[in-house]
Design an enzyme around this catalytic site. Structure first.
Site, mmCIF file in Angstrom:
data_model
loop_
_atom_site.group_PDB
_atom_site.id
_atom_site.type_symbol
_atom_site.label_atom_id
_atom_site.label_comp_id
_atom_site.label_asym_id
_atom_site.label_seq_id
_atom_site.Cartn_x
_atom_site.Cartn_y
_atom_site.Cartn_z
ATOM 1 N N HIS A 77 57.735 5.149 -7.473
ATOM 2 C CA HIS A 77 56.796 4.035 -7.340
ATOM 3 C C HIS A 77 55.870 3.833 -8.530
ATOM 4 C CE1 HIS A 77 54.718 0.895 -5.423
ATOM 5 N NE2 HIS A 77 54.690 1.357 -4.194
ATOM 6 N N TYR B 245 45.642 -2.077 5.426
ATOM 7 C CA TYR B 245 46.039 -2.342 4.036
ATOM 8 C C TYR B 245 47.262 -3.255 4.045
ATOM 9 C CZ TYR B 245 47.530 -1.146 -0.800
ATOM 10 O OH TYR B 245 47.897 -1.187 -2.127
ATOM 11 N N THR C 261 49.186 -4.900 -8.030
ATOM 12 C CA THR C 261 48.892 -5.228 -6.632
ATOM 13 C C THR C 261 47.383 -5.274 -6.386
ATOM 14 O OG1 THR C 261 48.940 -2.898 -5.955
ATOM 15 C CG2 THR C 261 51.012 -4.144 -5.796
#
EC number: 2.3.1.21
Length: 788
Positions: free
Chosen positions: A473, A589, A602
């Protein structure tokens, strides 16, 4: 393969008569072709850099400007207002050139300077235009005149036929919000989650921070924003991902699924052959920048493409304090794992990409190889699944020299990683849910040692031909990987295809050399480290509770008929499901992108709002339909507004995170920031967008649809929910939590999500029906009055 041919390209023998030199013409030809491919890539990269550098103009526009200036001079006019004459006076070779030649050269130089000035002006104008975001807050059928003019100007300055990175220099920088705005939005987001006393205490802390220390920290952020392309992204990558010392398996890595209801071929090697070939075709398009830039759906507003740069040939290197992401320009092979053994599989021969049939043949050779793993090799990959510090120490002690270093370099420098699994995952029966649950866990963590979790992504191919993806990630976010995965799935089935026997199409080149088996010399002490890492990883994997839901009769089309944003509808349903599960609300979230800005990644949308809580309480409390409907619309409007604000740089959490980082650099504590960043996200959600609908035929081949992907839970006592909206009729949910938490259950929560979606649908349908009845009644009354 190129290295092997270089080793045998020439041989020499020293004899009493002299040196006997023997050349292999075939080997030299292959070395020459490999080098030619490398130079073609360099030239292509230089060409693309030039085209991108002059965008939104085109290289041919330079010739147009030159001709226009020369034509104007031919009419005895001076468009340069004396500048051409000034340039002519200072030409270093003016004495050796005729007067006419000097004039032409000076005119060309002036034209070039004028052309570059026009490019700079156009790019600056486009950057200013792309900084305008009010259009996002307007309804499409009620667009202001300002927005209409803006749209026309963006079209004019955007140029034509952009390459992948053409817009990078024109994207605006992420703005730094004002402290008072971020604090106000934060307090608004936590109001429904705190008691009156707690909220008053937090308000006091926030006001103290806003009036004092916060302004000093924000000044440093504004200074960084002037210097850096993005004031968030580098710190986000380093402190959120690379400095984490826990396992990245489950906690950070995520996965993507194959088609759910069909497997194009049951032959493992064939499926791998087509997939690997498709990946390399995508990389070729990426290197040539032939992939179109991403845009906001339904618009021509570009998104940042910087994350695509590290898609291939990238790995995460462990360190004792922090990891590092390392990217190489090129790689001609992939690293393959099968039954505890590691192989180097070359994908090019003499500069030519192997065909799918040739790759299948090479994969089959690996599958047929009977050799056992060397001592310590079988579970070596567990080092990448466990804690980072032991892996960094083991890498430094046991893999920094000799055969272990060479083999490790081979894995880390590979284009990507491939796992050939002996497991089978068949999605069958009227209820495929149990099969999907097992399939999800297999992709998320597998056996904990049959992946190289540090690679940018790993392809996992199962024995029955089904495959999937596991991605690291830190280097990029899911939409970038999803875009590639959609291309691979579509190319695999609709372009490459298989023959009647299920093999890849084409012929096999018998001269292909065997895949190279990697060698290891792993001492007993290193094997102990592997065992310890596997123990940590296995405990984490066993604790993951996963559940996958696929809804084929309830999708975006149905929600839009209810006149609601699909994302807002799902987020309110998640709030309702969580309240029914836990009897309370929690900090939520939702990931939103900030790729409208250069190097954006993001931002967090705090989906649990005062409006959504008010609706849930009213709905569960049995309030009237009118009250529930009004509160629901208010909650959806608030959510959409928060999402748009996050996309346009007016979010909460990234700003507060960067302020916290600055405070740490300054060595000063902030009670407000410390408390803000310690709040747990017990409900972490993310939508995986389906970006290339045009690659799939959902009408004639509805079974060729991926199920999306998922991730592990963020909090030990919370849920991770990934959802994908595909076409008009499909929504998929991937729900994760931990068995060790008695308050969470993925299957129970999944059932509550389905019920919440149904309940909201029924409520809105009833409201629409009541509105129609009222309209019909009103129409009949009017007609009756006319008749009278």
């Amino acid at each position: 393969m190129a290295e092997a041919h270089q080793a045998v390209a020439f041989q020499f023998t020293i004899t009493p008569e002299g040196i006997d030199l023997q050349l292999s013409h075939q080997a030299l030809q292959q070395v020459y072709l490999s080098g030619l491919r490398s130079w073609k890539k360099r030239i292509s990269r230089l060409k693309n850099n030039f085209i991108t550098g002059v965008y939104p103009a085109s290289p041919s526009s330079w010739l147009f400007v030159v001709i226009a200036i020369l034509a104007t001079m031919y009419t005895r006019s001076d468009p340069s207002m004396g500048l051409i004459a000034k340039i002519q006076e200072h030409l270093p070779v003016s004495q050796s050139m005729s007067l006419q030649c000097q004039t032409v050269v000076s005119a060309v130089l002036f034209s070039t300077l004028l052309w570059l000035s026009l490019i700079f002006t156009m790019r600056l104008c486009l950057k200013q235009l792309l900084s305008y975001h009010k259009w996002m807050f307007e309804q499409r059928n009620k667009m202001s005149t300002t927005t209409k003019v803006w749209m026309a100007l963006v079209r004019i300055f955007s140029g034509r036929q952009p390459l992948l990175y053409s817009y990078q220099g024109s994207l605006p920088n992420l703005p730094v919000p004002a402290i008072k705005d971020t604090v106000k939005r934060y307090l608004d987001s936590v109001r429904p989650l705190m008691s009156t006393a707690e909220f008053e205490r937090m308000t006091t802390l926030a006001k103290e921070f806003e009036g004092g220390f916060g302004n000093k920290l924000n000044w440093y952020l504004k200074l960084k924003a002037l210097w850096a392309s993005n004031y968030v992204s580098d710190w986000w990558e380093e402190y959120i991902y690379l400095r984490g010392r826990g396992p990245i398996m489950v906690n950070s890595n995520y996965y993507g699924m194959d088609f759910v209801y069909v497997t194009p071929t049951p032959i493992q090697a064939a499926r791998a052959g087509n997939a690997l070939h498709a990946f390399l075709l995508y990389r070729r398009k990426l290197n040539k920048e032939d992939i179109k830039p991403s845009y906001i759906p339904g618009t021509f507003i570009p998104l940042c493409s910087a994350q695509c740069e590290r898609l291939f040939n990238t790995t995460r290197i462990p360190g004792e304090e922090t990891d590092a992401v390392v990217h190489w320009q090129d790689s001609d092979y992939v690293a393959v794992h099968h039954r505890g053994r590691y192989f180097r599989l070359w994908l090019y021969q003499a500069g030519r990409l192997l065909s799918p049939r040739e790759i299948e043949h090479q994969i089959q050779r690996i599958l047929d190889d009977p050799s056992p793993p060397s001592p310590g090799e079988e579970k070596l990959g567990a080092l990448t699944a466990g804690d980072r510090v032991p892996w960094a120490q083991a890498r430094k002690e046991f893999f920094s020299s000799g055969v272990n270093k060479r083999s490790l370099d081979c894995i880390e420098r590979a284009a990507f990683f491939v796992t050939l699994s002996d497991d089978e995952h068949v999605i069958m029966g009227d209820d495929p849910t149990p099969c999907l649950d097992r399939y999800a866990k297999a992709l998320l963590h597998g056996k904990c040692y049959d992946r190289w979790f540090d690679k940018s992504f790993s392809l996992v191919v199962f024995k029955n031909g089904r495959h999937g993806l596991n991605a690291e990630h830190s280097w990029a976010d899911a939409p970038v990987v999803a875009h590639m995965w959609e291309y691979v799935l579509a190319t695999d089935c609709f372009q490459l295809g298989y023959n009647e026997e299920g093999h890849c199409k084409g012929d096999v080149n018998p001269s292909l050399s065997q895949p190279q088996r990697l060698s290891w010399d792993i001492p007993a002490k290193c094997q102990e480290c592997i065992t310890q890492s596997l123990s940590v990883a296995q405990a984490l994997a066993d604790d993951v509770d996963f559940h996958v839901i696929t809804l084929r009769d309830f999708g975006k089309g149905r929600i839009k008929k209810l006149r609601v944003s699909p994302d807002a509808f799902i987020q309110i349903a998640l709030q309702l499901a969580y309240y029914r599960d836990r009897g309370m609300f929690s900090l939520t979230y939702e990931a939103s992108m900030t790729r409208l800005f250069r190097e954006g990644r993001t931002e967090t949308v705090r989906s649990c709002t005062s409006e959504s809580c008010a609706f849930v309480k009213a709905f569960e409390g049995g309030e009237s339909l009118d009250v529930c409907h009004r509160l629901f619309r208010m909650a959806c409007d608030k959510h959409q507004n928060l999402y748009r604000m996050a996309m346009t740089g007016a979010g909460i959490d990234r700003h507060l995170f960067c302020l916290y980082v600055v405070s740490k650099y300054l060595g000063e504590e902030s009670p407000f920031l410390k408390e803000v960043l310690s709040d747990p996200w017990r409900l972490s959600t993310s939508q995986t967008p389906f970006q290339q609908v045009e690659l799939f035929d959902m009408v004639n081949h509805p079974e060729y649809i991926t199920c999306g992907g998922g991730f592990g839970p963020v909090a030990d006592d919370g849920y991770g929910v990934s959802y994908s909206i595909i076409g008009e009729n499909i929504i998929n949910f991937h729900i994760s939590c931990k068995h060790s938490c008695p308050q969470t259950d993925s299957h129970k929560f999944g059932a509550l999500i389905k019920k919440s979606l149904t309940d909201l649908d029924q409520m809105l349908s009833a409201e629409q029906k009541a509105a129609r009845n009222e309209q019909n009644t009103g129409g009949n009354s009017t007609q009756a009055k006319k008749d009278l």
